[in-house]
Every structure is written in C-alpha cells, then in structure tokens.
Design an enzyme around this catalytic site. Sequence first.
Site, PDB file in Angstrom:
ATOM      1  N   PRO A 315       0.785  -1.241   0.000  1.00  9.08           N
ATOM      2  CA  PRO A 315       0.000   0.000   0.000  1.00  9.08           C
ATOM      3  C   PRO A 315       0.820   1.296   0.000  1.00  9.08           C
ATOM      4  CG  PRO A 315       0.042  -0.916   2.196  1.00  9.08           C
ATOM      5  CD  PRO A 315       0.787  -1.900   1.316  1.00  9.08           C
ATOM      6  N   CYS A 316       1.477   1.588  -1.116  1.00 11.49           N
ATOM      7  CA  CYS A 316       2.224   2.841  -1.199  1.00 11.49           C
ATOM      8  C   CYS A 316       1.301   4.053  -1.153  1.00 11.49           C
ATOM      9  CB  CYS A 316       3.089   2.855  -2.453  1.00 11.49           C
ATOM     10  SG  CYS A 316       2.198   2.520  -3.984  1.00 11.49           S
TER      11      CYS A 316
END
Length: 348
Positions: A315-316
């Site tokens: 989850p950047c």
Amino acid sequence: MSTLPPAAEMERAYLERDASYNGLFVLGVRTTGIFCRPTCPARKPLPRNVEYFATPREALVAGFRPCKRCRPLQTDDQPPWAADLLADVERDPQSRITDGDLRTRGIDPATVRRYFQRQYGMTFQAFTRMRRLSGTFQHIRGGGTIDEAVFAGGYESHSGFREAFTRVFGDTPARAPQGECVQVAWIQSPLGPLVAGATSDGICLLEFSDRRMLEAQFRTVQRLFRSPVVPGTNAHLKRLQAELERYFEGELKAFTVPLVYPGTPFQRKVWDQLLRIPHGETCSYEALAKAIGHPTAVRAVGTANGMNRISIVIPCHRVVNKDGQLGGYGGGLRRKQFLLDLEKGRQH
C-alpha cells in the site's frame, strides 16, 4: 467514474441492436478479443462470453481491440485527420507514431493530444500504447495457433507478428505458453482496469493499465524474473481478483495472496515497511524513513515508494506528506484519495 446500465438491460440492448444505447456502453467479446457497439451487425455473441464497458477507453485498456465492422472508436463529428490516425493504428497496432511524425503530416501534436483526451480519456500516445498491449495475443493465451493470431492482429506477415510479440513479451509466440513465465491478466476495478502479473510463486505486478510506465514495468519484471511476460492466468491471479473484489466492497482489510517483489536491500526494507502500515491509517515519508532505520533518507524512501510494482496490495498509497497532504502517486491523486477514503470507510 462511469456507471453502466443494468447487465440485463445491456444484454437486451445488444441482442436487439437497440441504437438508443450507442454511446452508453460497448461490449467486449472474450472469444474474439474484440469490442463492439450495441448495434454491431456482426453475429451476436453468447451472453456468457460478453463483458461490458462504459467507454471504448475501458475496453482498450482491458485488452480488447475495436471491431472493424461497427468501428466503435468513430464518432459522427470526427475530423478527417483523426479518422486517418485511427485507421493507421488499426493497420499496424505495433507502430509508434511520434510527435515528429504528426508534424510531418501537418497535424499539431497538441491538437491531437487534446482531441484524444476529450474523446477517449487518454492522450494519443497512451491510446497507441494500449493498442500495442491489447488483445492481439488473446488467441495464443487461449491456445489458438500463431496463424490465427497473425490474422487477428492484422499483421501482414508472420515475421512482423513475431517481432512485435517478442518486443513486448520477451519471447517468441511459439515458446510463450511453455515453461516458466510471468502470466499477465487484466482485472476490472472501480478505478479502471488493472494489469496484474504473477509467477508460479505469487503476484509480482499490479498496476493501473493506463500508467505511462507500464511497458517499462513489463521489461523490469521480465529482467528480474528472467522469464517472458505473456497474457494468461494462474491460481494467484484468480485469488488476487477475488481479494480485490472484496477489498473494493469494503470487506477485506488484509490481502493474503502470496507476493514476490525482488529489489535492492533498501527497496525491500521500504516495501516491507509499507506492508506494516495498518489498513485505514497513513504514514509520512519521514516516519517511514525512521521506521527502516534511515531517518535522513527521506528522498530515497520516496523514490523506492514510487518504484513499488504491486500497487494497492503493497500500500504505497498510505504514504503522505508530513503536513498530511497526499503527495505523489503514480496512479494519480484522485485514485490515491479514493483508496484512502475507502479504507477509512468513507465510501464503497
């Protein structure tokens, strides 16, 4: 985001060739890899073989190519130069028409860019990229012969098809279905189609299919895994699709599909730490740098964050600026905000 009429209504519309639905949706035919208007005069496909899209753009980036009979990319007010460009792209989907080529034809590249952005939701260069990555190779994925693929792709020779296939997927068409490879599939989502890739060990790629760097990502994956990248599916991709559906419905907070993400030791530290950011929370670049033991490497952390090849699952999008502003995101800030709102329960 676009909305579609109910599936039963669209099915009735295309079976009856109802002209009032032209412009409301297009239908992709899985067995041929072609997308059409509801009024296409070609033989009607079976409903189980049909996918629906709100726009031609969505069909293109999902891997379908436009029908040559009903011409779903054409509009009533289409300028002659646009019709000529579309015809050229369809004659040779693997060709690359540069801004210099446009100027040679006496066409202003900015005019072309604005027209395609308005008409298809993407620039002309993005449009041609999607055509290069579209359904030309679906026959091979489905076990069809190379002769069929050459015909379906509109190529004049086997050598031209082999060259184009190898340039994109890293191996010849004959060898692509054999041995170890990175399987690539298109997955629908509320934010537009995604391109997912997987080896036999797990998911190695998940990108929005309209990203400019998508072809570069294909080459990177091919180099890292020393395997050709070919259209297809496997158990990991099917599991990812099921988990993404639950995620976008607000039901899934932790992905369990296996991941494979080789990189430098520093990159791995960053990506491993991204996986530790809880669902519904965010982290600043500074805090992320401190968490991996490199408090002064904020810029390098941002670079590694941007090089993440498995969007959403790693989850950047949960990394924001120190002041709480969104900062950058390869898929676009609108998508980043959507994902953060989804995880905070603000939308479904």
